[in-house]
Scaffold this motif. Sequence first.
Motif, PDB file in Angstrom:
ATOM      1  N   LEU A  64     -19.275   4.344   4.093  1.00  0.00           N
ATOM      2  CA  LEU A  64     -19.741   3.079   4.664  1.00  0.00           C
ATOM      3  C   LEU A  64     -21.047   2.615   4.023  1.00  0.00           C
ATOM      4  O   LEU A  64     -21.743   1.758   4.564  1.00  0.00           O
ATOM      5  N   THR A  65     -21.377   3.186   2.868  1.00  0.00           N
ATOM      6  CA  THR A  65     -22.662   2.886   2.230  1.00  0.00           C
ATOM      7  C   THR A  65     -22.884   1.383   2.069  1.00  0.00           C
ATOM      8  O   THR A  65     -23.974   0.881   2.305  1.00  0.00           O
ATOM      9  N   HIS A  66     -21.827   0.661   1.682  1.00  0.00           N
ATOM     10  CA  HIS A  66     -22.004  -0.770   1.412  1.00  0.00           C
ATOM     11  C   HIS A  66     -21.367  -1.655   2.486  1.00  0.00           C
ATOM     12  O   HIS A  66     -21.245  -2.865   2.300  1.00  0.00           O
ATOM     13  N   ALA A  67     -20.995  -1.025   3.609  1.00  0.00           N
ATOM     14  CA  ALA A  67     -20.327  -1.792   4.672  1.00  0.00           C
ATOM     15  C   ALA A  67     -21.337  -2.631   5.442  1.00  0.00           C
ATOM     16  O   ALA A  67     -22.455  -2.202   5.696  1.00  0.00           O
ATOM     17  N   ARG A  68     -20.924  -3.827   5.831  1.00  0.00           N
ATOM     18  CA  ARG A  68     -21.783  -4.663   6.672  1.00  0.00           C
ATOM     19  C   ARG A  68     -21.505  -4.389   8.150  1.00  0.00           C
ATOM     20  O   ARG A  68     -20.566  -3.696   8.493  1.00  0.00           O
ATOM     21  N   ALA A  69     -22.327  -5.017   8.989  1.00  0.00           N
ATOM     22  CA  ALA A  69     -22.328  -4.666  10.418  1.00  0.00           C
ATOM     23  C   ALA A  69     -20.947  -4.706  11.105  1.00  0.00           C
ATOM     24  O   ALA A  69     -20.603  -3.771  11.826  1.00  0.00           O
ATOM     25  N   PRO A  70     -20.150  -5.756  10.910  1.00  0.00           N
ATOM     26  CA  PRO A  70     -18.874  -5.782  11.636  1.00  0.00           C
ATOM     27  C   PRO A  70     -17.974  -4.596  11.275  1.00  0.00           C
ATOM     28  O   PRO A  70     -17.306  -4.028  12.150  1.00  0.00           O
ATOM     29  N   ARG A  71     -17.977  -4.215   9.990  1.00  0.00           N
ATOM     30  CA  ARG A  71     -17.127  -3.088   9.587  1.00  0.00           C
ATOM     31  C   ARG A  71     -17.666  -1.777  10.159  1.00  0.00           C
ATOM     32  O   ARG A  71     -16.901  -0.909  10.587  1.00  0.00           O
ATOM     33  N   CYS A  72     -18.984  -1.642  10.190  1.00  0.00           N
ATOM     34  CA  CYS A  72     -19.575  -0.426  10.771  1.00  0.00           C
ATOM     35  C   CYS A  72     -19.223  -0.338  12.250  1.00  0.00           C
ATOM     36  O   CYS A  72     -18.898   0.737  12.761  1.00  0.00           O
ATOM     37  N   ALA A  73     -19.266  -1.470  12.945  1.00  0.00           N
ATOM     38  CA  ALA A  73     -18.926  -1.478  14.372  1.00  0.00           C
ATOM     39  C   ALA A  73     -17.461  -1.094  14.563  1.00  0.00           C
ATOM     40  O   ALA A  73     -17.133  -0.265  15.415  1.00  0.00           O
ATOM     41  N   ARG A  74     -16.589  -1.676  13.749  1.00  0.00           N
ATOM     42  CA  ARG A  74     -15.159  -1.333  13.876  1.00  0.00           C
ATOM     43  C   ARG A  74     -14.901   0.131  13.559  1.00  0.00           C
ATOM     44  O   ARG A  74     -14.011   0.755  14.128  1.00  0.00           O
ATOM     45  N   ALA A  75     -15.706   0.686  12.650  1.00  0.00           N
ATOM     46  CA  ALA A  75     -15.546   2.100  12.278  1.00  0.00           C
ATOM     47  C   ALA A  75     -16.014   3.033  13.398  1.00  0.00           C
ATOM     48  O   ALA A  75     -15.760   4.230  13.369  1.00  0.00           O
ATOM     49  N   GLY A  76     -16.750   2.462  14.385  1.00  0.00           N
ATOM     50  CA  GLY A  76     -17.157   3.294  15.519  1.00  0.00           C
ATOM     51  C   GLY A  76     -18.644   3.563  15.602  1.00  0.00           C
ATOM     52  O   GLY A  76     -19.075   4.543  16.208  1.00  0.00           O
ATOM     53  N   ILE A  77     -19.442   2.694  14.994  1.00  0.00           N
ATOM     54  CA  ILE A  77     -20.893   2.832  15.092  1.00  0.00           C
ATOM     55  C   ILE A  77     -21.411   1.764  16.058  1.00  0.00           C
ATOM     56  O   ILE A  77     -21.303   0.566  15.788  1.00  0.00           O
TER      57      ILE A  77
END
Length: 235
Positions: A64-77
């Motif tokens: 997730l190094t280059h992931a933005r906020a929505p993707r991090c949230a979907r990933a479970g953060i």
Amino acid sequence: MRIVQLVRRFGGLVAVNQVSFDVHPGEIVGLIGPNGAGKTTLFNIISGHLKSDSGQLLFDGVDLTHARAPRCARAGIGRTFQIVKPLTTLTVLENVMVGALLKNSAADAREKAARIVERVGMADLMHRLSGSLTLESRKRLELARALSVEPKIILLDEILAGLNPSEVEQSIHLIRDLAQTDGLAVIMIEHNLHAVMSLAEQIVVLDYGVKIAHDVPEAVVRDPKVIAAYLGSDD
Ligand SMILES: Nc1ncnc2c1ncn2[C@@H]1O[C@H](COP(=O)(O)OP(=O)(O)OP(=O)(O)O)[C@@H](O)[C@H]1O
Ligand SMILES: [Mg+2]
């Protein structure tokens, strides 16, 4: 989650400097350090609100190094913000529904959001406009919003600040339950050392962006480097 050699610069300032540590499911890690140490900046990188200059963020086998906020949230953060910012024209329930809609239909989101609102002890405030809440309730709402994305890890940025002792005890109880019962990983930034000491299995200490200690609480509070950082010694 594996945090590997993360770096973030602001101009000439290295706000986060080669920071690495791991967090496991069900584990509570305290993140402490003096004002300006880089704690919130590290959270901003992990949650995808800020890019890192170098290093890596690995979560559940995904980079997730280059992931933005929505993707991090979907990933479970999930995360809270140090400056609480509820959507003031929405009710408590609606605020939590916004996150729940990431993974659910509207009807399911409503039901899940209601359960989360109850879990954080705000059932009686469910339909209040969030703009009218006390600081204590806004802090709880922040936690509810962090939980709304159905996270596997939550990042808590000073959610105990400004609470009275009995509210602090309630929040400690809830955070412990989230880790032990739900298996959530928790990273908590906290200036309330009593709370961190009683909750965290491991404590990471940042000073000027650098990780200067990482150990069990009893060892960290006796570490001369940590004591010096807190006393503001520059040499
Ligand atoms: N967007 C930004 N632009 C420029 N400098 C920033 C930015 N965000 C943070 N900084 C700087 O980076 C350093 C780390 O800030 P950060 O907010 O991460 O500290 P902190 O450990 O969370 O402090 P506090 O305990 O006061 O919340 C500080 O020197 C701060 O001024
Ligand atoms: Mg901060």
